[in-house]
Design a protein around this motif. Structure first.
Motif, PDB file in Angstrom:
ATOM      1  N   THR A  32       0.895  -1.251  -0.090  1.00 60.97           N
ATOM      2  CA  THR A  32       0.001  -0.083  -0.095  1.00 60.97           C
ATOM      3  C   THR A  32       0.754   1.392   0.047  1.00 60.97           C
ATOM      4  N   LEU A  33       1.943   1.313   0.976  1.00 61.19           N
ATOM      5  CA  LEU A  33       2.528   2.620   1.046  1.00 61.19           C
ATOM      6  C   LEU A  33       3.724   2.602  -0.101  1.00 61.19           C
ATOM      7  N   LEU A  34       4.322   1.582  -0.170  1.00 55.98           N
ATOM      8  CA  LEU A  34       5.437   1.475  -1.291  1.00 55.98           C
ATOM      9  C   LEU A  34       4.861   1.045  -2.720  1.00 55.98           C
ATOM     10  N   THR A  35       4.014   0.663  -2.611  1.00 59.79           N
ATOM     11  CA  THR A  35       3.087   0.061  -3.761  1.00 59.79           C
ATOM     12  C   THR A  35       4.121  -0.701  -4.727  1.00 59.79           C
ATOM     13  N   LEU A  36       4.794  -1.755  -3.777  1.00 60.74           N
ATOM     14  CA  LEU A  36       5.612  -2.772  -4.521  1.00 60.74           C
ATOM     15  C   LEU A  36       4.453  -3.798  -5.147  1.00 60.74           C
ATOM     16  N   GLU A  37       5.217  -4.739  -5.907  1.00 60.45           N
ATOM     17  CA  GLU A  37       4.264  -5.818  -6.558  1.00 60.45           C
ATOM     18  C   GLU A  37       4.776  -7.189  -5.954  1.00 60.45           C
ATOM     19  N   SER A  38       5.855  -7.303  -5.405  1.00 60.44           N
ATOM     20  CA  SER A  38       6.200  -8.577  -4.611  1.00 60.44           C
ATOM     21  C   SER A  38       7.255  -8.090  -3.592  1.00 60.44           C
ATOM     22  N   LEU A  39       7.074  -9.061  -2.396  1.00 57.16           N
ATOM     23  CA  LEU A  39       7.798  -9.128  -1.330  1.00 57.16           C
ATOM     24  C   LEU A  39       8.463 -10.562  -1.095  1.00 57.16           C
ATOM     25  N   LEU A  40       9.689 -10.643  -0.978  1.00 60.57           N
ATOM     26  CA  LEU A  40      10.493 -11.746  -0.593  1.00 60.57           C
ATOM     27  C   LEU A  40      10.548 -11.957   0.884  1.00 60.57           C
ATOM     28  N   THR A  41      10.828 -12.965   1.504  1.00 58.02           N
ATOM     29  CA  THR A  41      11.180 -13.121   2.745  1.00 58.02           C
ATOM     30  C   THR A  41      12.265 -14.606   2.809  1.00 58.02           C
ATOM     31  N   ARG A  42      13.233 -14.305   3.639  1.00 61.13           N
ATOM     32  CA  ARG A  42      13.969 -15.594   3.875  1.00 61.13           C
ATOM     33  C   ARG A  42      14.216 -15.947   5.485  1.00 61.13           C
ATOM     34  N   ALA A  45      17.799 -22.059   4.668  1.00 61.01           N
ATOM     35  CA  ALA A  45      16.606 -21.082   4.630  1.00 61.01           C
ATOM     36  C   ALA A  45      15.570 -21.327   3.504  1.00 61.01           C
ATOM     37  N   VAL A  46      14.496 -21.024   3.756  1.00 57.43           N
ATOM     38  CA  VAL A  46      13.312 -21.044   2.843  1.00 57.43           C
ATOM     39  C   VAL A  46      12.914 -19.585   2.227  1.00 57.43           C
ATOM     40  N   GLU A  47      13.185 -19.759   0.975  1.00 52.70           N
ATOM     41  CA  GLU A  47      12.730 -18.287   0.340  1.00 52.70           C
ATOM     42  C   GLU A  47      11.231 -18.297   0.119  1.00 52.70           C
ATOM     43  N   GLY A  48      10.814 -17.410   0.324  1.00 54.27           N
ATOM     44  CA  GLY A  48       8.939 -17.216   0.175  1.00 54.27           C
ATOM     45  C   GLY A  48       8.748 -15.829  -0.552  1.00 54.27           C
ATOM     46  N   ARG A  49       7.851 -16.144  -1.244  1.00 55.46           N
ATOM     47  CA  ARG A  49       7.394 -14.575  -2.164  1.00 55.46           C
ATOM     48  C   ARG A  49       5.736 -14.350  -1.757  1.00 55.46           C
ATOM     49  N   MET A  50       5.453 -13.200  -1.572  1.00 57.08           N
ATOM     50  CA  MET A  50       4.078 -12.811  -1.433  1.00 57.08           C
ATOM     51  C   MET A  50       3.927 -11.618  -2.377  1.00 57.08           C
ATOM     52  N   THR A  51       2.784 -11.937  -3.438  1.00 61.19           N
ATOM     53  CA  THR A  51       2.783 -10.879  -4.480  1.00 61.19           C
ATOM     54  C   THR A  51       1.408 -10.265  -4.235  1.00 61.19           C
ATOM     55  N   ARG A  52       1.249  -8.816  -4.867  1.00 61.80           N
ATOM     56  CA  ARG A  52       0.182  -8.181  -4.638  1.00 61.80           C
ATOM     57  C   ARG A  52      -1.088  -8.814  -5.009  1.00 61.80           C
ATOM     58  N   ALA A  53      -0.878  -9.740  -6.103  1.00 60.99           N
ATOM     59  CA  ALA A  53      -2.163 -10.741  -6.507  1.00 60.99           C
ATOM     60  C   ALA A  53      -2.497 -11.611  -5.363  1.00 60.99           C
ATOM     61  N   LEU A  54      -1.398 -12.357  -4.752  1.00 64.64           N
ATOM     62  CA  LEU A  54      -1.865 -13.480  -3.710  1.00 64.64           C
ATOM     63  C   LEU A  54      -2.275 -12.632  -2.366  1.00 64.64           C
ATOM     64  N   TRP A  55      -1.869 -11.273  -2.213  1.00 69.19           N
ATOM     65  CA  TRP A  55      -2.223 -10.496  -1.061  1.00 69.19           C
ATOM     66  C   TRP A  55      -3.732 -10.476  -0.951  1.00 69.19           C
ATOM     67  N   THR A  56      -4.469 -10.295  -2.344  1.00 68.74           N
ATOM     68  CA  THR A  56      -5.731 -10.213  -2.234  1.00 68.74           C
ATOM     69  C   THR A  56      -6.426 -11.476  -1.256  1.00 68.74           C
ATOM     70  N   ASP A  57      -6.106 -12.469  -1.323  1.00 63.46           N
ATOM     71  CA  ASP A  57      -6.553 -13.289  -0.313  1.00 63.46           C
ATOM     72  C   ASP A  57      -5.865 -13.516   1.018  1.00 63.46           C
ATOM     73  N   GLY A  58      -4.372 -13.627   0.859  1.00 58.77           N
ATOM     74  CA  GLY A  58      -3.503 -13.636   1.956  1.00 58.77           C
ATOM     75  C   GLY A  58      -3.613 -12.600   2.987  1.00 58.77           C
ATOM     76  N   GLY A  59      -3.791 -11.304   2.410  1.00 58.39           N
ATOM     77  CA  GLY A  59      -4.124 -10.247   3.455  1.00 58.39           C
ATOM     78  C   GLY A  59      -5.240 -10.350   4.305  1.00 58.39           C
ATOM     79  N   PRO A  60      -6.287 -10.495   3.759  1.00 65.22           N
ATOM     80  CA  PRO A  60      -7.566 -10.977   4.818  1.00 65.22           C
ATOM     81  C   PRO A  60      -7.474 -11.969   5.808  1.00 65.22           C
TER      82      PRO A  60
END
Length: 197
Positions: free
Chosen positions: A115-125, A161-176
């Motif tokens: 929302t604030l940074l308008t990114l399309e994808s966030l990775l986490t390790r 480590a496990v590398e994971g990704r959340m995209t803006r599209a996935l966030w529409t379900d994952g966020g709620p």
């Protein structure tokens, strides 16, 4: 370049770190219940202050304290960094033992990213051995990208480590889904704050 992005959730908020947080960051990172999942670094407060001073000058790097909204107490820290184009990584996540801020702080960092940074994808390790966090990511739909062999050295031992990704599209379900977890935890935080008065 100081970053002043702030975000409030149901029971917690993200506020930008400042130099006064150095001691708290070091204390949490050195806590034996947390340090087994964190990259080894110089653990002195002076080194943390130097790191923060350099951080304040970096572009594309956002580091927050996680605070209780009810009393301003610090629950932990997390960040978004390595912003390149419309993708970044989030991490540096450490919470005080017993904190109920995990789902809400994860929700807040994704909201900040999308929302604030308008990114399309966030990775986490996340270290494979940090099973609770790996499981939390799975509950709100983080996609596993790959396993990173010997990603970190902890107490002299290489850790995957496990590398994971959340995209803006996935966030529409994952966020709620994650917000629902955060709201359940927030109800417990609110209840416990009421009993301490």
């Amino acid at each position: 370049m100081r970053h002043d992005l702030r975000l409030d959730g149901p029971a917690f908020r993200l506020r930008p770190v400042d130099l006064s947080d150095a001691e708290g960051i070091v204390a949490l990172r050195r806590d034996p219940r947390r340090s087994s999942f964190i990259h080894e670094t110089d653990s002195s407060v002076a080194a943390q202050i130097r790191w923060l001073e350099a951080y304040f000058e970096r572009e594309g790097d956002y580091y927050w304290a996680i605070e209780r909204r009810s009393d301003g107490s610090t629950e932990g820290f997390l960040g978004i960094y390595d912003v390149v184009g419309n993708q970044a990584e989030w991490g540096r996540w450490v919470l005080r033992p017993g904190s109920l801020a995990a789902p809400e702080s994860a929700w807040l960092v994704h909201e900040a990213g999308f929302t604030l940074l308008t990114l399309e994808s966030l990775l986490t390790r996340t270290l494979v051995e940090n099973r609770a966090v790996v499981a939390l990511h799975g509950r709100y739909g983080v996609q596993t990208v790959r396993t990173l062999p010997a990603y970190a050295v902890i107490d002299g031992v290489p850790q995957d480590a496990v590398e994971g990704r959340m995209t803006r599209a996935l966030w529409t379900d994952g966020g709620p889904a994650l917000l629902a977890m955060a709201e359940r935890a927030a109800a417990l935080v609110t209840r416990s704050a009421g009993t301490r008065r």
